[in-house]
Design a protein around this motif. Structure first.
Motif, PDB file in Angstrom:
ATOM      1  N   UNK A  56       0.850  -1.194   0.000  1.00 11.47           N
ATOM      2  CA  UNK A  56       0.000   0.000   0.000  1.00 11.47           C
ATOM      3  C   UNK A  56       0.883   1.240   0.000  1.00 11.47           C
ATOM      4  N   UNK A  57       0.599   2.156  -0.904  1.00 11.72           N
ATOM      5  CA  UNK A  57       1.345   3.409  -0.962  1.00 11.72           C
ATOM      6  C   UNK A  57       0.770   4.457  -0.022  1.00 11.72           C
ATOM      7  N   UNK A  58      -0.565   4.436   0.153  1.00  4.13           N
ATOM      8  CA  UNK A  58      -1.228   5.459   0.948  1.00  4.13           C
ATOM      9  C   UNK A  58      -2.581   4.930   1.408  1.00  4.13           C
ATOM     10  N   UNK A  59      -2.986   5.345   2.598  1.00  6.23           N
ATOM     11  CA  UNK A  59      -4.322   5.041   3.102  1.00  6.23           C
ATOM     12  C   UNK A  59      -4.883   6.334   3.684  1.00  6.23           C
ATOM     13  N   UNK A  60      -6.067   6.693   3.244  1.00  2.00           N
ATOM     14  CA  UNK A  60      -6.710   7.885   3.788  1.00  2.00           C
ATOM     15  C   UNK A  60      -8.160   7.577   4.132  1.00  2.00           C
ATOM     16  N   UNK A  61      -8.585   8.040   5.285  1.00  2.00           N
ATOM     17  CA  UNK A  61      -9.962   7.864   5.714  1.00  2.00           C
ATOM     18  C   UNK A  61     -10.821   8.844   4.938  1.00  2.00           C
ATOM     19  N   UNK A  62     -11.919   8.343   4.345  1.00  2.00           N
ATOM     20  CA  UNK A  62     -12.799   9.195   3.541  1.00  2.00           C
ATOM     21  C   UNK A  62     -14.204   9.283   4.117  1.00  2.00           C
ATOM     22  N   UNK A  63     -14.445   8.590   5.210  1.00  2.00           N
ATOM     23  CA  UNK A  63     -15.729   8.608   5.891  1.00  2.00           C
ATOM     24  C   UNK A  63     -15.458   8.416   7.366  1.00  2.00           C
ATOM     25  N   UNK A  64     -16.399   7.819   8.061  1.00  2.00           N
ATOM     26  CA  UNK A  64     -16.198   7.537   9.476  1.00  2.00           C
ATOM     27  C   UNK A  64     -15.003   6.599   9.615  1.00  2.00           C
ATOM     28  N   UNK A  65     -14.040   6.897  10.508  1.00  2.00           N
ATOM     29  CA  UNK A  65     -12.859   6.042  10.637  1.00  2.00           C
ATOM     30  C   UNK A  65     -13.099   4.751  11.416  1.00  2.00           C
ATOM     31  N   UNK A  66     -14.255   4.623  12.036  1.00  2.00           N
ATOM     32  CA  UNK A  66     -14.562   3.419  12.805  1.00  2.00           C
ATOM     33  C   UNK A  66     -15.981   2.959  12.516  1.00  2.00           C
ATOM     34  N   UNK A  67     -16.220   1.679  12.718  1.00  2.00           N
ATOM     35  CA  UNK A  67     -17.565   1.140  12.626  1.00  2.00           C
ATOM     36  C   UNK A  67     -17.988   0.733  11.231  1.00  2.00           C
ATOM     37  N   UNK A  68     -19.000  -0.120  11.199  1.00  2.00           N
ATOM     38  CA  UNK A  68     -19.564  -0.576   9.936  1.00  2.00           C
ATOM     39  C   UNK A  68     -20.079   0.641   9.162  1.00  2.00           C
ATOM     40  N   UNK A  69     -19.754   0.689   7.884  1.00  2.00           N
ATOM     41  CA  UNK A  69     -20.145   1.817   7.045  1.00  2.00           C
ATOM     42  C   UNK A  69     -19.054   2.864   6.902  1.00  2.00           C
ATOM     43  N   UNK A  70     -18.001   2.777   7.719  1.00  2.00           N
ATOM     44  CA  UNK A  70     -16.869   3.684   7.585  1.00  2.00           C
ATOM     45  C   UNK A  70     -16.202   3.461   6.233  1.00  2.00           C
ATOM     46  N   UNK A  71     -15.393   4.424   5.828  1.00  2.00           N
ATOM     47  CA  UNK A  71     -14.791   4.334   4.492  1.00  2.00           C
ATOM     48  C   UNK A  71     -13.345   4.802   4.516  1.00  2.00           C
ATOM     49  N   UNK A  72     -12.575   4.232   3.582  1.00  2.00           N
ATOM     50  CA  UNK A  72     -11.214   4.702   3.370  1.00  2.00           C
ATOM     51  C   UNK A  72     -10.842   4.471   1.911  1.00  2.00           C
TER      52      UNK A  72
END
Length: 164
Positions: A56-72
């Protein structure tokens, strides 16, 4: 100018339980001399995944960082992949599915990371399930052939970080 593979396609969202019925399944596990909480701390640190999952080159959170439905969004070899969390139980389970990526051959890709207690610490089991689009199973196998090796190496790297 956009190159081949830049177009994003939608993927079917599946739960971690779906992995058992996937066309292609990869699984890696490793025992850790550490608590589940110590391992979880690294797994829940999304941006920190690049320290141990080195493909992985990069990981960025794009929604909620925790819980079902969160996004990255993860970036692998300059390709963006959007993920949605499908399970989140602290110190036990983190699962996600690809929802959008340039991997046109994949109908569904779901991944599940479980932490299980053992006598000397914990075991991390990382499973990946893939369903190819009709007629493209061969391409999925070729395109993702490095995934088991990368995941096994990532677990070794995670172990080294957690046990340091």
């Amino acid at each position: 100018m956009r190159g081949y593979g830049d177009a994003m396609v939608q993927h079917r969202l599946e739960s971690p339980e779906w992995i058992d019925s996937a066309d292609i399944v990869f699984s890696s596990s490793l025992d850790f001399n550490a608590s589940a909480a110590d391992v979880w701390e690294r797994i829940a640190d999304h941006e920190g995944w690049t320290e141990w999952f080195t493909s992985l080159d990069k990981v960025e959170v794009t929604g909620d960082p925790t819980g079902v439905g969160g996004k990255r969004r993860v970036t692998v070899k300059r390709l963006s992949i959007d993920e949605e969390f499908t399970a989140w139980t602290e110190n036990e389970q983190f699962a996600f599915a690809l929802v959008k990526s340039p991997l046109f051959f994949a109908e569904t890709i779901s991944e599940d990371v479980r932490i299980e207690a053992i006598d000397a610490g914990c075991r991390v089991v990382y499973r990946q399930g893939i369903a190819a689009r009709r007629g493209l199973g061969w391409l999925a196998k070729v395109g993702l052939r490095q995934l088991p090796k990368q995941t096994a190496e990532a677990l070794q790297n995670l172990k080294a970080l957690v046990e340091a």
